[in-house]
Design a protein around this motif. Structure first.
Motif, mmCIF file in Angstrom:
data_model
loop_
_atom_site.group_PDB
_atom_site.id
_atom_site.type_symbol
_atom_site.label_atom_id
_atom_site.label_comp_id
_atom_site.label_asym_id
_atom_site.label_seq_id
_atom_site.Cartn_x
_atom_site.Cartn_y
_atom_site.Cartn_z
ATOM 1 N N SER A 21 2.429 1.747 -3.358
ATOM 2 C CA SER A 21 1.442 2.192 -4.353
ATOM 3 C C SER A 21 1.156 3.677 -4.233
ATOM 4 C CB SER A 21 0.141 1.398 -4.207
ATOM 5 O OG SER A 21 -0.562 1.784 -3.032
ATOM 6 N N MET A 22 1.381 4.250 -3.040
ATOM 7 C CA MET A 22 1.099 5.666 -2.821
ATOM 8 C C MET A 22 2.235 6.570 -3.299
ATOM 9 S SD MET A 22 -1.932 5.851 -1.657
ATOM 10 C CE MET A 22 -1.996 7.559 -1.103
ATOM 11 N N THR A 23 3.280 5.998 -3.864
ATOM 12 C CA THR A 23 4.389 6.808 -4.377
ATOM 13 C C THR A 23 4.223 7.130 -5.858
ATOM 14 O OG1 THR A 23 5.732 4.854 -4.909
ATOM 15 C CG2 THR A 23 5.970 5.791 -2.698
ATOM 16 N N GLU A 24 3.132 6.688 -6.461
ATOM 17 C CA GLU A 24 2.925 6.848 -7.901
ATOM 18 C C GLU A 24 2.113 8.102 -8.210
ATOM 19 O OE1 GLU A 24 0.904 3.291 -8.878
ATOM 20 O OE2 GLU A 24 2.573 1.961 -8.364
ATOM 21 N N THR A 27 6.597 16.135 -8.852
ATOM 22 C CA THR A 27 5.615 15.052 -8.934
ATOM 23 C C THR A 27 4.696 15.226 -10.134
ATOM 24 O OG1 THR A 27 5.646 14.832 -6.512
ATOM 25 C CG2 THR A 27 3.791 13.842 -7.676
ATOM 26 N N ILE A 50 5.570 7.039 6.325
ATOM 27 C CA ILE A 50 6.037 7.700 5.108
ATOM 28 C C ILE A 50 7.452 7.255 4.742
ATOM 29 C CG2 ILE A 50 7.142 9.782 6.047
ATOM 30 C CD1 ILE A 50 5.523 11.347 3.878
ATOM 31 N N LEU A 78 -1.074 13.005 -2.486
ATOM 32 C CA LEU A 78 -2.091 12.697 -1.473
ATOM 33 C C LEU A 78 -1.443 12.187 -0.193
ATOM 34 C CD1 LEU A 78 -4.838 10.928 -3.644
ATOM 35 C CD2 LEU A 78 -4.930 13.224 -2.639
ATOM 36 N N MET A 79 -0.426 11.349 -0.352
ATOM 37 C CA MET A 79 0.277 10.819 0.808
ATOM 38 C C MET A 79 0.992 11.939 1.564
ATOM 39 S SD MET A 79 2.894 7.603 0.905
ATOM 40 C CE MET A 79 3.681 7.041 2.422
ATOM 41 N N LYS A 128 -0.869 10.122 -6.293
ATOM 42 C CA LYS A 128 -1.011 9.442 -5.005
ATOM 43 C C LYS A 128 0.070 9.894 -4.024
ATOM 44 C CE LYS A 128 -3.210 5.212 -6.708
ATOM 45 N NZ LYS A 128 -3.095 3.730 -6.809
ATOM 46 N N TRP A 129 1.270 10.201 -4.532
ATOM 47 C CA TRP A 129 2.336 10.667 -3.664
ATOM 48 C C TRP A 129 1.982 12.015 -3.057
ATOM 49 C CZ3 TRP A 129 5.784 9.411 -0.508
ATOM 50 C CH2 TRP A 129 6.856 10.242 -0.166
ATOM 51 N N PHE A 160 0.836 -1.206 0.000
ATOM 52 C CA PHE A 160 0.000 0.000 0.000
ATOM 53 C C PHE A 160 0.869 1.254 0.000
ATOM 54 C CE2 PHE A 160 -2.169 3.364 2.473
ATOM 55 C CZ PHE A 160 -3.197 3.635 1.582
ATOM 56 N N ALA A 161 1.904 1.269 0.851
ATOM 57 C CA ALA A 161 2.795 2.429 0.915
ATOM 58 C C ALA A 161 3.509 2.648 -0.416
ATOM 59 C CB ALA A 161 3.803 2.249 2.045
#
Length: 239
Positions: free
Chosen positions: A61-64, A175, A109, A70-71, A67-68, A58-59
């Motif tokens: 996937s949030m780097t794409e 980003t 993070i 949002l993270m 999504k990054w 999940f972590a």
């Protein structure tokens, strides 16, 4: 207990600048002890996260792309909430809750970078340890500069604020448009983190009372982790 903020004990809420040297030393010991415990708790949380494949995936996937962002936005919201909670309440339980929440957010993070270092880079574990040693050495050195020289570094506030806003803008732009910030951005962020450590340390006497060692520790921990993030990025850029 509920009205302790409205009717504080004179000694408990006394500004640090107004107390004897012995009480200041006791405050510093408590503050830096909490920073040290915070680092240990961070390591523990990071270890637990890395044991869960679902959390790691999940972590990652949030780097794409978006999504990054949002993270990062979620991280900033949680950490700002924790900092405000710790500063605005005299309740020690709530302060510890805020500190724990901050550490948890930091550990989450860090998952993608720690996982990549351990999984894909040669001697990744040693690299993380070396980055940690360098970070602690820099943190200790900058702290010593403040205590030895007794210089007031509060003048750094404006420069740090502008620098962090510029850095945030560059991160968002990178980003959105897909360009890599590179080594020099990490070096610049290390300088900003170092300035933040100087500012936070020299501000201990002015900003806090002798009972505010938890919020003080949280502020120093935040600067320490920012420094570690970019020191580790520099180490990783070598491979």
């Amino acid at each position: 207990m509920e009205n302790s903020f409205e009717n504080p004990m004179p000694q408990q809420r006394m500004a640090l600048s107004a107390v004897a040297q012995e009480e200041r030393v006791a405050f510093y010991k408590k503050t830096y002890a909490h920073v040290a415990v915070g680092v240990l708790v961070f390591i523990f949380f990071e270890y637990l996260f890395l044991q869960s494949e679902a959390v790691v995936n999940f972590a990652l996937s949030m780097t794409e792309g978006f999504k990054w962002l949002l993270m990062l936005g979620g991280f900033m919201f949680i950490t700002n909430y924790a900092e405000n909670m710790a500063l605005k309440t005299p309740d020690k339980n709530k302060q510890y809750l805020a500190f724990g929440l901050y550490i948890l957010a930091e550990a989450f993070i860090f998952i993608p970078m720690i996982y990549i270092a351990l999984t894909y880079l040669p001697q990744g574990s040693e690299m993380i340890q070396q980055a940690g040693i360098v970070t602690l050495a820099l943190f200790s050195g900058l702290t010593a500069v403040v205590f030895v020289t007794k210089k007031d570094f509060s003048f750094l506030k404006t420069g740090l604020t502008i620098g962090f806003f510029i850095a945030l803008g560059l991160i968002v732009a990178g980003t959105l448009f897909g360009f890599n910030m590179g080594l020099w951005f990490s070096v610049g962020m290390c300088l900003l983190a170092g300035g933040s450590i100087l500012y936070q340390t020299s501000n201990l006497v002015k900003k806090y009372t002798i009972d505010d060692y938890i919020p003080a520790a949280l502020g120093l921990f935040a600067s320490l982790m920012l420094l570690f993030w970019y020191v580790l990025r520099i180490f990783m850029s070598r491979d």
